[in-house]
Design a protein around this motif. Structure first.
Motif, PDB file in Angstrom:
ATOM      1  N   LEU A 123       4.975   2.794   6.588  1.00  0.00           N
ATOM      2  CA  LEU A 123       3.737   3.100   5.881  1.00  0.00           C
ATOM      3  C   LEU A 123       2.897   1.860   5.593  1.00  0.00           C
ATOM      4  O   LEU A 123       1.671   1.940   5.542  1.00  0.00           O
ATOM      5  N   VAL A 124       3.541   0.703   5.391  1.00  0.00           N
ATOM      6  CA  VAL A 124       2.777  -0.490   4.993  1.00  0.00           C
ATOM      7  C   VAL A 124       2.487  -1.442   6.148  1.00  0.00           C
ATOM      8  O   VAL A 124       1.943  -2.527   5.936  1.00  0.00           O
ATOM      9  N   GLN A 125       2.808  -1.061   7.366  1.00  0.00           N
ATOM     10  CA  GLN A 125       2.657  -2.006   8.474  1.00  0.00           C
ATOM     11  C   GLN A 125       1.221  -2.484   8.667  1.00  0.00           C
ATOM     12  O   GLN A 125       0.994  -3.599   9.153  1.00  0.00           O
ATOM     13  N   GLU A 126       0.228  -1.673   8.248  1.00  0.00           N
ATOM     14  CA  GLU A 126      -1.161  -2.105   8.349  1.00  0.00           C
ATOM     15  C   GLU A 126      -1.619  -2.887   7.119  1.00  0.00           C
ATOM     16  O   GLU A 126      -2.738  -3.396   7.087  1.00  0.00           O
ATOM     17  N   ALA A 127      -0.738  -2.992   6.124  1.00  0.00           N
ATOM     18  CA  ALA A 127      -1.110  -3.661   4.871  1.00  0.00           C
ATOM     19  C   ALA A 127      -0.452  -5.023   4.706  1.00  0.00           C
ATOM     20  O   ALA A 127      -0.757  -5.742   3.753  1.00  0.00           O
ATOM     21  N   VAL A 128       0.434  -5.399   5.642  1.00  0.00           N
ATOM     22  CA  VAL A 128       1.177  -6.654   5.501  1.00  0.00           C
ATOM     23  C   VAL A 128       0.974  -7.528   6.738  1.00  0.00           C
ATOM     24  O   VAL A 128       0.439  -7.079   7.766  1.00  0.00           O
TER      25      VAL A 128
END
Length: 375
Positions: A123-128
């Motif tokens: 879920l966070v791969q685009e946020a990190v």
């Protein structure tokens, strides 16, 4: 050191500071006590100093832990059932409130502790930023080899703060040396982060606090300062704080980079609430970095989260105090400042929150300021 309770006449209940770490630096203890007195005023409760398990407290208890509390049963044993009971957060496993969760594992069969969420990494791969978390030296070595194909990387101990303890690695030999020197006593349950290195880094603070029926959301930048050993460490934050949620914050006519940092942090925050059973927090802060990779391309990414009192908490509480006292105020600028040694003087309107010698850091002074924002 226990402070005397506030004068009688407060509401039925007590605010207490809870030491949740093995070692509590004196400068942080004193800041926590100062925050405790101010939070007690906002809640209309007494301030009882440091929590004493054997003491009987009248009415409710409101906790200010020095770290995220680990274990839902443990928190309930203290009387903490929701975010209304503490300034900070509760998580089920020790790796959850660290930077370890910011990256996925190298592969589905990589070593991982109980409670690990593969869904969170997705879920966070685009946020990190580009990176991996490893819970074994073999996995860390393989993760480092893969990242070095794209440029230098940083090895980050998950419990280090203020940028300390990180190692910059540019080739396989440096990777091997860095991993050989890595402490392994907590590796299996807390892990180590390997993350792409960026140049010309700018670090943003994005967060939200909920206290005394008030909600405040903020975005701003951090700055570094030399400590007494010459190492560049956290030196303070300059925040734009809005009354209300993140949507209210976006009404402040923010520059595009601030909007991007908020979007990354919101995605990360939502994923944490979705993926980690039982997690709750009244204080949520996210460090978001922007910088250039080895090819000169700009990246934004959440570096880590803080669900406990932190460097920006004095500014957060000062903003809440302003919103509490001034019903019509929608935005303020709140700043913290940390000065090591005698290298400079604070602005004349700064309020000192700590001034003293720390046995590890030497002379350090801390300040907070609140100013009008815009018109």
């Amino acid at each position: 050191m226990n402070a005397l309770p506030s004068s009688p006449g407060k509401g039925q209940g007590t605010v207490v500071v809870y030491p949740a770490r093995e070692n509590e630096p004196e400068h942080e203890k004193q800041v926590h006590f100062g925050l405790g007195r101010r939070i007690a005023q906002l809640l209309g409760l007494q301030f009882g100093g440091q929590y004493e398990p054997e003491r009987r407290y009248p009415g409710r208890l409101y906790f200010i832990p020095s770290d995220t509390l680990i274990g839902m049963e443990f928190a309930r044993g203290l009387g903490i059932a929701s975010e209304d009971d503490l300034f900070g957060g509760v998580a089920s496993h020790p790796f959850i409130p660290t930077k370890a969760i910011s990256h996925a594992l190298l592969s589905p069969d990589a070593v991982a502790p109980a409670g690990w969420s593969s869904e969170f990494g997705r879920l966070v791969q685009e946020a990190v930023l580009q990176g991996f978390t490893s819970f074994s030296l073999d996995d860390a070595h393989e993760a480092g080899k893969r990242l070095l194909q794209y440029g230098p990387l940083r090895i980050k101990p998950v419990h280090a703060t203020a940028g300390r303890g990180q190692v910059l690695v540019s080739d396989l030999d440096e990777l091997a040396l860095a991993l050989k020197a890595l402490p392994t006593d907590r590796l299996a349950d807390c892990g180590v982060v390997l993350e792409e290195h960026l140049e010309e880094v700018k670090t943003y603070s994005v967060g939200q606090v909920r206290l005394a029926k008030l909600v405040a959301s903020y975005v701003g930048t951090q700055h570094l300062t030399p400590d007494n050993h010459g190492e560049m460490v956290y030196g303070g934050s300059d925040l734009i704080v809005a009354r209300g949620g993140f949507d209210a914050l976006l009404e402040a006519n923010l520059p595009l980079d601030f909007q991007t940092a908020i979007a990354k942090a919101r995605l990360y925050d939502q994923a944490a609430s979705q993926c980690f059973t039982g997690f709750f927090a009244s204080r949520r802060n996210y460090d978001v970095a922007s910088g250039l990779d080895s090819q000169g391309k700009q990246h934004y990414g959440v570096l880590e989260q803080s669900w406990r009192t932190g460097g920006a908490s004095s500014a957060e509480i000062a903003a809440l105090e302003t919103f509490h006292a001034q019903n019509q105020t929608q935005f303020v600028r709140a700043r913290t400042l940390e000065i090591f040694g005698q290298q400079s003087q604070p602005p004349s309107h700064a309020v000192e929150t700590f001034h003293g010698e720390d046995k590890d850091l030497g002379l350090i002074r801390k300040y907070v300021m609140v100013e009008p924002y815009g018109n």
